[in-house]
Design a protein around this motif. Structure first.
Motif, PDB file in Angstrom:
ATOM      1  N   PHE A   1       0.330 -69.984  41.086  1.00  0.00           N
ATOM      2  CA  PHE A   1       1.491 -69.105  40.986  1.00  0.00           C
ATOM      3  C   PHE A   1       1.275 -68.031  39.921  1.00  0.00           C
ATOM      4  O   PHE A   1       1.585 -66.852  40.128  1.00  0.00           O
ATOM      5  CB  PHE A   1       2.728 -69.942  40.653  1.00  0.00           C
ATOM      6  CG  PHE A   1       3.954 -69.121  40.332  1.00  0.00           C
ATOM      7  CD1 PHE A   1       4.696 -68.527  41.337  1.00  0.00           C
ATOM      8  CD2 PHE A   1       4.358 -68.946  39.021  1.00  0.00           C
ATOM      9  CE1 PHE A   1       5.825 -67.768  41.044  1.00  0.00           C
ATOM     10  CE2 PHE A   1       5.474 -68.187  38.715  1.00  0.00           C
ATOM     11  CZ  PHE A   1       6.210 -67.608  39.730  1.00  0.00           C
ATOM     12  N   ILE A   2       0.722 -68.421  38.789  1.00  0.00           N
ATOM     13  CA  ILE A   2       0.468 -67.461  37.709  1.00  0.00           C
ATOM     14  C   ILE A   2      -0.551 -66.417  38.159  1.00  0.00           C
ATOM     15  O   ILE A   2      -0.400 -65.215  37.880  1.00  0.00           O
ATOM     16  CB  ILE A   2      -0.011 -68.200  36.444  1.00  0.00           C
ATOM     17  CG1 ILE A   2       1.154 -69.006  35.855  1.00  0.00           C
ATOM     18  CG2 ILE A   2      -0.555 -67.226  35.405  1.00  0.00           C
ATOM     19  CD1 ILE A   2       0.763 -69.903  34.692  1.00  0.00           C
ATOM     20  N   HIS A   3      -1.588 -66.857  38.875  1.00  0.00           N
ATOM     21  CA  HIS A   3      -2.574 -65.906  39.416  1.00  0.00           C
ATOM     22  C   HIS A   3      -1.886 -64.874  40.304  1.00  0.00           C
ATOM     23  O   HIS A   3      -2.130 -63.662  40.176  1.00  0.00           O
ATOM     24  CB  HIS A   3      -3.637 -66.656  40.218  1.00  0.00           C
ATOM     25  CG  HIS A   3      -4.820 -67.074  39.408  1.00  0.00           C
ATOM     26  ND1 HIS A   3      -5.593 -66.180  38.693  1.00  0.00           N
ATOM     27  CD2 HIS A   3      -5.388 -68.296  39.215  1.00  0.00           C
ATOM     28  CE1 HIS A   3      -6.565 -66.829  38.088  1.00  0.00           C
ATOM     29  NE2 HIS A   3      -6.462 -68.116  38.380  1.00  0.00           N
TER      30      HIS A   3
ATOM     31  N   VAL B   1      12.792 -70.765  27.783  1.00  0.00           N
ATOM     32  CA  VAL B   1      11.575 -71.523  27.508  1.00  0.00           C
ATOM     33  C   VAL B   1      11.822 -72.510  26.372  1.00  0.00           C
ATOM     34  O   VAL B   1      11.448 -73.689  26.463  1.00  0.00           O
ATOM     35  CB  VAL B   1      10.407 -70.573  27.151  1.00  0.00           C
ATOM     36  CG1 VAL B   1       9.193 -71.377  26.703  1.00  0.00           C
ATOM     37  CG2 VAL B   1      10.042 -69.714  28.353  1.00  0.00           C
ATOM     38  N   LYS B   2      12.461 -72.063  25.320  1.00  0.00           N
ATOM     39  CA  LYS B   2      12.733 -72.929  24.167  1.00  0.00           C
ATOM     40  C   LYS B   2      13.620 -74.103  24.570  1.00  0.00           C
ATOM     41  O   LYS B   2      13.362 -75.260  24.188  1.00  0.00           O
ATOM     42  CB  LYS B   2      13.406 -72.115  23.064  1.00  0.00           C
ATOM     43  CG  LYS B   2      13.695 -72.923  21.803  1.00  0.00           C
ATOM     44  CD  LYS B   2      14.324 -72.046  20.736  1.00  0.00           C
ATOM     45  CE  LYS B   2      14.646 -72.866  19.480  1.00  0.00           C
ATOM     46  NZ  LYS B   2      15.299 -72.021  18.441  1.00  0.00           N
ATOM     47  N   LYS B   3      14.671 -73.839  25.335  1.00  0.00           N
ATOM     48  CA  LYS B   3      15.578 -74.910  25.753  1.00  0.00           C
ATOM     49  C   LYS B   3      14.858 -75.922  26.645  1.00  0.00           C
ATOM     50  O   LYS B   3      15.028 -77.137  26.495  1.00  0.00           O
ATOM     51  CB  LYS B   3      16.779 -74.325  26.493  1.00  0.00           C
ATOM     52  CG  LYS B   3      17.759 -73.580  25.604  1.00  0.00           C
ATOM     53  CD  LYS B   3      18.953 -73.104  26.413  1.00  0.00           C
ATOM     54  CE  LYS B   3      19.962 -72.383  25.528  1.00  0.00           C
ATOM     55  NZ  LYS B   3      21.123 -71.910  26.317  1.00  0.00           N
ATOM     56  N   ARG B   4      14.069 -75.433  27.567  1.00  0.00           N
ATOM     57  CA  ARG B   4      13.361 -76.339  28.471  1.00  0.00           C
ATOM     58  C   ARG B   4      12.325 -77.175  27.730  1.00  0.00           C
ATOM     59  O   ARG B   4      12.135 -78.356  28.030  1.00  0.00           O
ATOM     60  CB  ARG B   4      12.695 -75.540  29.593  1.00  0.00           C
ATOM     61  CG  ARG B   4      13.687 -74.808  30.502  1.00  0.00           C
ATOM     62  CD  ARG B   4      12.966 -74.106  31.630  1.00  0.00           C
ATOM     63  NE  ARG B   4      12.441 -75.074  32.580  1.00  0.00           N
ATOM     64  CZ  ARG B   4      11.440 -74.821  33.424  1.00  0.00           C
ATOM     65  NH1 ARG B   4      10.834 -73.643  33.382  1.00  0.00           N
ATOM     66  NH2 ARG B   4      11.039 -75.733  34.256  1.00  0.00           N
TER      67      ARG B   4
ATOM     68  N   ILE C   1       5.700 -68.645  32.695  1.00  0.00           N
ATOM     69  CA  ILE C   1       5.846 -67.339  33.335  1.00  0.00           C
ATOM     70  C   ILE C   1       6.641 -66.376  32.469  1.00  0.00           C
ATOM     71  O   ILE C   1       6.368 -65.163  32.446  1.00  0.00           O
ATOM     72  CB  ILE C   1       6.481 -67.482  34.735  1.00  0.00           C
ATOM     73  CG1 ILE C   1       6.245 -66.220  35.549  1.00  0.00           C
ATOM     74  CG2 ILE C   1       7.951 -67.803  34.636  1.00  0.00           C
ATOM     75  CD1 ILE C   1       4.786 -65.950  35.824  1.00  0.00           C
ATOM     76  N   SER C   2       7.618 -66.874  31.706  1.00  0.00           N
ATOM     77  CA  SER C   2       8.395 -65.972  30.851  1.00  0.00           C
ATOM     78  C   SER C   2       7.538 -65.395  29.733  1.00  0.00           C
ATOM     79  O   SER C   2       7.749 -64.257  29.306  1.00  0.00           O
ATOM     80  CB  SER C   2       9.599 -66.702  30.262  1.00  0.00           C
ATOM     81  OG  SER C   2      10.551 -67.003  31.272  1.00  0.00           O
ATOM     82  N   LEU C   3       6.569 -66.186  29.253  1.00  0.00           N
ATOM     83  CA  LEU C   3       5.663 -65.685  28.219  1.00  0.00           C
ATOM     84  C   LEU C   3       4.781 -64.571  28.772  1.00  0.00           C
ATOM     85  O   LEU C   3       4.556 -63.546  28.117  1.00  0.00           O
ATOM     86  CB  LEU C   3       4.791 -66.821  27.677  1.00  0.00           C
ATOM     87  CG  LEU C   3       5.488 -68.121  27.269  1.00  0.00           C
ATOM     88  CD1 LEU C   3       4.469 -69.094  26.669  1.00  0.00           C
ATOM     89  CD2 LEU C   3       6.604 -67.846  26.274  1.00  0.00           C
TER      90      LEU C   3
ATOM     91  N   ASN D   1      15.365 -68.351  38.108  1.00  0.00           N
ATOM     92  CA  ASN D   1      14.904 -67.765  39.365  1.00  0.00           C
ATOM     93  C   ASN D   1      15.457 -66.361  39.600  1.00  0.00           C
ATOM     94  O   ASN D   1      14.694 -65.434  39.897  1.00  0.00           O
ATOM     95  CB  ASN D   1      15.258 -68.686  40.532  1.00  0.00           C
ATOM     96  CG  ASN D   1      14.432 -69.967  40.507  1.00  0.00           C
ATOM     97  OD1 ASN D   1      13.449 -70.048  39.785  1.00  0.00           O
ATOM     98  ND2 ASN D   1      14.845 -70.954  41.271  1.00  0.00           N
ATOM     99  N   PRO D   2      16.774 -66.133  39.477  1.00  0.00           N
ATOM    100  CA  PRO D   2      17.274 -64.754  39.615  1.00  0.00           C
ATOM    101  C   PRO D   2      16.722 -63.821  38.541  1.00  0.00           C
ATOM    102  O   PRO D   2      16.464 -62.648  38.811  1.00  0.00           O
ATOM    103  CB  PRO D   2      18.797 -64.918  39.477  1.00  0.00           C
ATOM    104  CG  PRO D   2      19.062 -66.334  39.821  1.00  0.00           C
ATOM    105  CD  PRO D   2      17.876 -67.091  39.343  1.00  0.00           C
TER     106      PRO D   2
END
Length: 362
Positions: A229-231, A323-326, A267-269, A176-177
């Protein structure tokens, strides 16, 4: 009986124990010929078998296994089993059977124990009973050990689940931060050349923060909310795009899709595409496609590759690692992620496919 975490399972184990022993204790009656009535001497003689089984089984189930075997005192466990079997053999063969003979036939009547069996000698019955006692001791031990293993496995799974939830919460608190920092950097850059758009961007950011802070606290969220959210995020990023940037968005997801998906997993992608796919001086493009079909959600992103130099502080670089860890925590064996640049290094592609069915692997 069974020390289980759920009362329903514990009660079921009790019922199974009761039914099994009732059947075993009534079995001697079923073996008798009742044409001349119940021969109580034969019943009580045969009753000694389930009684001795009961003693051997629960001596191990309740006492010897938890007190000695589970505490790695194997020699004492074996010693007490040997003594218990020896005591039972001596009691039933030297005292109990002769006592029944005296009660039902009188002390002066010469009736050999096991009179109905003329051929096998007494020692054969001793060996048979000894083998059966060893079997019942092993049965009580195996059942108790399997219960203990099940309890340990349940505790391990609960600990693993708690660890996973704690790590997910830690990743979310980092994410989030990280997301907010990058978005604020974008708005800061926008203020310099268009104040009105910057104000609109702040308003759009408040909508995004509402999702980040309040709507994604669970492990999973409905896919339709994540798409919304992505939109909103893409629209926020679109404001800062310069001329010469081609942005193509293709969403193939039902507007009311309730498919559970990990929040902020894509979202990171997308953020990475905006960070490395845009050049202020060269033609650039970003193509984002998100689709859902047959229990699989696919996010495919392609963008022109314009790597940032080391002086660029627009991101800390932790996004893709998160992303990988999640993915490993939430979708082990249920995802496929291919990413990298093409041969000449001009285009970066990322394709993430997630199976949303729990039992379906890639």
């Amino acid at each position: 009986m069974k020390h289980d975490s759920t009362p329903k399972t514990a009660h079921l184990a009790i019922y199974i124990h009761i039914i099994a022993w009732v059947l075993l204790f009534t079995f001697p009656l079923l073996m008798e010929d009742h044409s001349e009535g119940i021969r109580w001497n034969e019943y009580f003689r045969r009753l000694s078998i389930p009684v001795s089984f009961f003693i051997i089984f629960y001596a191990n189930y309740w006492l010897l296994v938890p007190k000695f075997l589970l505490k790695k005192e194997r020699s004492r466990y074996l010693l007490y089993n040997v003594l218990l079997i020896a005591v039972l053999l001596v009691f039933f063969h030297l005292f109990y059977f002769p006592y029944l003979q005296d009660c039902f036939f009188g002390k002066d009547t010469k009736v050999e124990p096991f009179a109905s069996f003329h051929h096998p000698p007494r020692w054969a019955f001793l060996i048979k009973d000894c083998v059966m006692y060893i079997f019942m001791a092993g049965l009580g031990t195996v059942i108790r050990l399997s219960m203990q293993w099940q309890k340990a496995e349940t505790a391990r799974q609960e600990a693993e689940q708690s660890r996973m939830e704690a790590e997910l919460n830690n990743l979310r608190n980092q994410l989030n931060p990280h997301f907010l920092l990058n978005t604020l950097n974008n708005i800061y850059a926008l203020i310099a050349f268009d104040t009105d758009k910057a104000q609109q961007a702040v308003q759009d950011l408040s909508k995004l923060l509402r999702h980040v802070l309040y709507e994604n606290r669970g492990t999973f969220v409905p896919l339709c909310k994540e798409i919304d959210f992505i939109h909103n995020y893409i629209e926020l990023m679109r404001i800062r795009l310069v001329k010469g940037v081609s942005l193509v968005i293709n969403i193939e997801v039902a507007k009311d899709s309730q498919t559970p998906i990990a929040p902020l997993i894509f979202i990171s992608l997308i953020e990475n595409a905006f960070k490395h796919g845009i050049s202020p001086t060269e033609p650039s493009f970003i193509s984002i496609t998100i689709s859902e079909r047959e229990g699989q959600v696919v996010c495919e992103i392609a963008n022109s590759n314009h790597p940032k130099n080391r002086s660029d502080k627009s991101g800390s670089g932790i996004g893709l690692e998160q992303v990988k860890k999640r993915l490993e925590l939430l979708y082990p064996g249920r995802y496929e992620w291919r990413k990298g640049v093409n041969a000449d290094g001009s285009v970066y592609t990322s394709l993430l496919a997630i199976n949303t069915y729990p039992n379906k692997t890639m």
